[in-house]
Design an enzyme around this catalytic site. Structure first.
Site, mmCIF file in Angstrom:
data_model
loop_
_atom_site.group_PDB
_atom_site.id
_atom_site.type_symbol
_atom_site.label_atom_id
_atom_site.label_comp_id
_atom_site.label_asym_id
_atom_site.label_seq_id
_atom_site.Cartn_x
_atom_site.Cartn_y
_atom_site.Cartn_z
ATOM 1 N N GLY A 47 19.169 -13.849 -33.793
ATOM 2 C CA GLY A 47 18.353 -14.628 -34.715
ATOM 3 C C GLY A 47 18.814 -14.382 -36.144
ATOM 4 C CD GLN A 52 17.835 -11.975 -41.300
ATOM 5 O OE1 GLN A 52 17.653 -12.824 -40.451
ATOM 6 N NE2 GLN A 52 18.231 -10.758 -40.995
ATOM 7 C CB CYS A 102 16.407 -6.704 -38.556
ATOM 8 S SG CYS A 102 16.389 -7.994 -39.802
ATOM 9 C CG LEU A 103 21.867 -9.726 -37.715
ATOM 10 C CD1 LEU A 103 22.329 -11.176 -37.774
ATOM 11 C CD2 LEU A 103 22.929 -8.841 -37.073
ATOM 12 C CG HIS A 144 12.576 -10.233 -35.903
ATOM 13 N ND1 HIS A 144 12.686 -8.864 -35.818
ATOM 14 C CD2 HIS A 144 13.486 -10.619 -36.837
ATOM 15 C CE1 HIS A 144 13.616 -8.453 -36.676
ATOM 16 N NE2 HIS A 144 14.119 -9.503 -37.306
ATOM 17 C CD GLU A 145 15.198 -14.135 -36.630
ATOM 18 O OE1 GLU A 145 15.416 -14.266 -37.850
ATOM 19 O OE2 GLU A 145 15.618 -13.159 -35.989
ATOM 20 C CG HIS A 148 13.516 -12.444 -41.379
ATOM 21 N ND1 HIS A 148 13.828 -11.376 -42.200
ATOM 22 C CD2 HIS A 148 14.023 -12.138 -40.166
ATOM 23 C CE1 HIS A 148 14.499 -10.468 -41.493
ATOM 24 N NE2 HIS A 148 14.621 -10.900 -40.260
HETATM 25 NI NI NI Z 1 15.617 -9.836 -38.774
#
Ligand code: NI
Length: 177
Positions: A47, A52, A102-103, A144-145, A148
Protein backbone atom coordinates in the site's frame (compact mmCIF):
# COMPACT_ATOMS: atom_id res chain seq x y z
CA UNK A 1 6.61 7.10 -15.10
CA UNK A 2 8.93 7.77 -12.19
CA UNK A 3 9.86 6.22 -8.89
CA UNK A 4 9.16 8.86 -6.25
CA UNK A 5 10.93 9.55 -2.96
CA UNK A 6 8.99 8.21 0.03
CA UNK A 7 8.52 10.56 3.01
CA UNK A 8 9.66 9.11 6.34
CA UNK A 9 8.04 9.61 9.73
CA UNK A 10 8.80 13.09 11.02
CA UNK A 11 8.09 14.81 7.71
CA UNK A 12 5.15 17.21 8.26
CA UNK A 13 3.31 16.03 5.11
CA UNK A 14 2.61 12.76 6.93
CA UNK A 15 0.77 14.56 9.77
CA UNK A 16 -1.49 16.66 7.51
CA UNK A 17 -5.11 15.94 6.63
CA UNK A 18 -5.08 15.42 2.85
CA UNK A 19 -7.37 17.27 0.43
CA UNK A 20 -10.04 15.56 -1.71
CA UNK A 21 -9.26 15.16 -5.41
CA UNK A 22 -11.47 17.45 -7.52
CA UNK A 23 -10.91 15.80 -10.91
CA UNK A 24 -9.54 12.24 -11.04
CA UNK A 25 -9.23 12.52 -14.84
CA UNK A 26 -6.82 15.48 -14.67
CA UNK A 27 -3.53 14.60 -16.42
CA UNK A 28 -1.47 15.44 -13.31
CA UNK A 29 -3.60 13.05 -11.21
CA UNK A 30 -3.25 10.30 -13.81
CA UNK A 31 0.52 10.79 -13.82
CA UNK A 32 0.61 10.81 -10.01
CA UNK A 33 -1.31 7.51 -9.83
CA UNK A 34 1.01 5.85 -12.38
CA UNK A 35 4.02 7.02 -10.36
CA UNK A 36 2.48 5.80 -7.08
CA UNK A 37 1.92 2.32 -8.56
CA UNK A 38 5.50 2.21 -9.85
CA UNK A 39 6.87 3.48 -6.51
CA UNK A 40 4.88 0.90 -4.51
CA UNK A 41 6.12 -1.92 -6.77
CA UNK A 42 9.72 -0.71 -6.51
CA UNK A 43 9.46 -0.62 -2.70
CA UNK A 44 7.74 -4.06 -2.68
CA UNK A 45 4.92 -2.51 -0.65
CA UNK A 46 1.28 -3.56 -0.36
CA UNK A 47 0.00 0.00 0.00
CA UNK A 48 1.07 3.57 -0.63
CA UNK A 49 -0.82 6.79 0.11
CA UNK A 50 -0.21 10.08 -1.73
CA UNK A 51 1.04 11.91 1.41
CA UNK A 52 3.84 9.33 1.53
CA UNK A 53 5.17 10.72 -1.75
CA UNK A 54 4.78 14.32 -0.51
CA UNK A 55 1.39 14.96 -2.15
CA UNK A 56 -1.37 15.84 0.30
CA UNK A 57 -4.30 14.42 -1.72
CA UNK A 58 -6.84 11.72 -0.83
CA UNK A 59 -5.51 8.90 -3.01
CA UNK A 60 -3.97 5.56 -2.16
CA UNK A 61 -2.92 2.45 -4.04
CA UNK A 62 -2.90 -1.05 -2.54
CA UNK A 63 -2.98 -4.75 -3.29
CA UNK A 64 -3.93 -7.89 -1.41
CA UNK A 65 -1.37 -10.60 -2.20
CA UNK A 66 -2.43 -14.23 -2.51
CA UNK A 67 -0.41 -15.05 0.64
CA UNK A 68 -2.61 -12.75 2.79
CA UNK A 69 -6.03 -14.14 1.85
CA UNK A 70 -8.54 -16.57 3.34
CA UNK A 71 -11.74 -18.42 2.52
CA UNK A 72 -14.01 -15.40 3.18
CA UNK A 73 -14.78 -13.64 -0.16
CA UNK A 74 -14.09 -10.29 1.60
CA UNK A 75 -10.46 -11.42 1.98
CA UNK A 76 -9.97 -12.37 -1.70
CA UNK A 77 -6.72 -11.44 -3.48
CA UNK A 78 -6.88 -7.99 -5.05
CA UNK A 79 -4.67 -6.80 -7.89
CA UNK A 80 -3.06 -3.36 -7.64
CA UNK A 81 -6.01 -1.01 -7.07
CA UNK A 82 -6.46 2.75 -6.79
CA UNK A 83 -8.86 4.47 -4.41
CA UNK A 84 -9.59 8.19 -4.69
CA UNK A 85 -11.54 10.13 -2.04
CA UNK A 86 -12.27 6.94 -0.05
CA UNK A 87 -14.93 6.59 2.64
CA UNK A 88 -14.49 3.73 5.10
CA UNK A 89 -17.31 2.39 7.30
CA UNK A 90 -16.61 -0.31 9.91
CA UNK A 91 -19.07 -3.25 9.92
CA UNK A 92 -19.76 -4.67 13.37
CA UNK A 93 -17.78 -4.42 16.58
CA UNK A 94 -15.23 -7.17 15.98
CA UNK A 95 -11.57 -6.14 16.03
CA UNK A 96 -8.49 -8.01 14.76
CA UNK A 97 -4.83 -7.64 15.76
CA UNK A 98 -2.08 -7.99 13.19
CA UNK A 99 1.50 -6.91 12.54
CA UNK A 100 1.83 -3.84 10.34
CA UNK A 101 4.72 -2.15 8.63
CA UNK A 102 4.89 1.08 6.67
CA UNK A 103 7.18 2.34 3.91
CA UNK A 104 7.51 5.58 5.92
CA UNK A 105 9.00 3.65 8.89
CA UNK A 106 11.38 1.20 7.22
CA UNK A 107 12.50 -1.82 9.22
CA UNK A 108 9.82 -1.53 11.92
CA UNK A 109 6.65 -3.45 12.71
CA UNK A 110 3.96 -3.14 15.36
CA UNK A 111 0.91 -5.12 16.33
CA UNK A 112 -2.16 -2.96 15.76
CA UNK A 113 -5.84 -3.49 16.48
CA UNK A 114 -8.17 -2.72 13.57
CA UNK A 115 -11.80 -3.32 12.64
CA UNK A 116 -12.16 -6.88 11.38
CA UNK A 117 -14.67 -5.99 8.65
CA UNK A 118 -15.60 -2.83 6.81
CA UNK A 119 -17.17 -1.38 3.70
CA UNK A 120 -15.37 1.18 1.60
CA UNK A 121 -16.28 3.27 -1.36
CA UNK A 122 -14.44 5.74 -3.52
CA UNK A 123 -13.45 6.41 -7.11
CA UNK A 124 -11.14 4.39 -9.32
CA UNK A 125 -8.41 5.92 -11.47
CA UNK A 126 -11.04 6.06 -14.25
CA UNK A 127 -13.33 8.14 -12.04
CA UNK A 128 -15.81 5.26 -11.62
CA UNK A 129 -17.51 4.64 -8.28
CA UNK A 130 -16.39 1.51 -6.49
CA UNK A 131 -17.81 -0.10 -3.36
CA UNK A 132 -16.37 -3.15 -1.65
CA UNK A 133 -16.59 -5.16 1.57
CA UNK A 134 -13.26 -6.13 3.12
CA UNK A 135 -12.10 -8.38 5.95
CA UNK A 136 -8.79 -9.82 7.11
CA UNK A 137 -5.66 -8.32 5.57
CA UNK A 138 -7.73 -6.46 2.95
CA UNK A 139 -9.49 -4.57 5.78
CA UNK A 140 -6.16 -3.88 7.51
CA UNK A 141 -4.52 -2.37 4.42
CA UNK A 142 -7.57 -0.18 3.72
CA UNK A 143 -7.59 1.18 7.30
CA UNK A 144 -3.81 1.70 7.33
CA UNK A 145 -3.81 3.60 4.01
CA UNK A 146 -6.94 5.58 4.85
CA UNK A 147 -5.26 6.66 8.11
CA UNK A 148 -2.44 8.19 6.02
CA UNK A 149 -5.02 10.51 4.41
CA UNK A 150 -5.93 11.79 7.89
CA UNK A 151 -2.32 12.28 9.00
CA UNK A 152 -2.25 9.13 11.15
CA UNK A 153 0.72 6.73 11.19
CA UNK A 154 0.40 3.29 12.79
CA UNK A 155 2.55 4.12 15.87
CA UNK A 156 -0.27 6.46 16.91
CA UNK A 157 -2.49 3.35 17.25
CA UNK A 158 -0.07 1.21 19.30
CA UNK A 159 -1.56 0.05 22.60
CA UNK A 160 1.22 -2.37 23.66
CA UNK A 161 4.71 -0.99 23.02
CA UNK A 162 6.27 -4.40 23.76
CA UNK A 163 4.71 -5.35 20.40
CA UNK A 164 6.67 -2.71 18.45
CA UNK A 165 10.18 -3.16 17.18
CA UNK A 166 12.69 -3.76 14.45
CA UNK A 167 11.80 -6.53 12.03
CA UNK A 168 14.92 -8.61 12.65
CA UNK A 169 14.30 -8.75 16.41
CA UNK A 170 10.64 -9.65 15.99
CA UNK A 171 11.51 -12.44 13.55
CA UNK A 172 13.95 -13.84 16.12
CA UNK A 173 11.07 -13.95 18.62
CA UNK A 174 9.12 -16.10 16.16
CA UNK A 175 6.64 -13.37 15.21
CA UNK A 176 5.00 -14.08 11.86
CA UNK A 177 5.42 -10.91 9.81
NI1 NI B 1 1.93 3.24 5.72
Amino acid sequence: MSILKIARMGHPVLWAKATPVADPAAPEIQRLIADMIETMADAQGVGLAAPQIHVSLRIFVFRVPESRTGADPATAPTPVSVLINPEVTPLGEEMQRSWEGCLSLPGLRAEISRHARLRYRGLTERGESVECEAAGFHAVVIQHENDHLDGILYPMRITDFTRFGFTENLAALGVQL
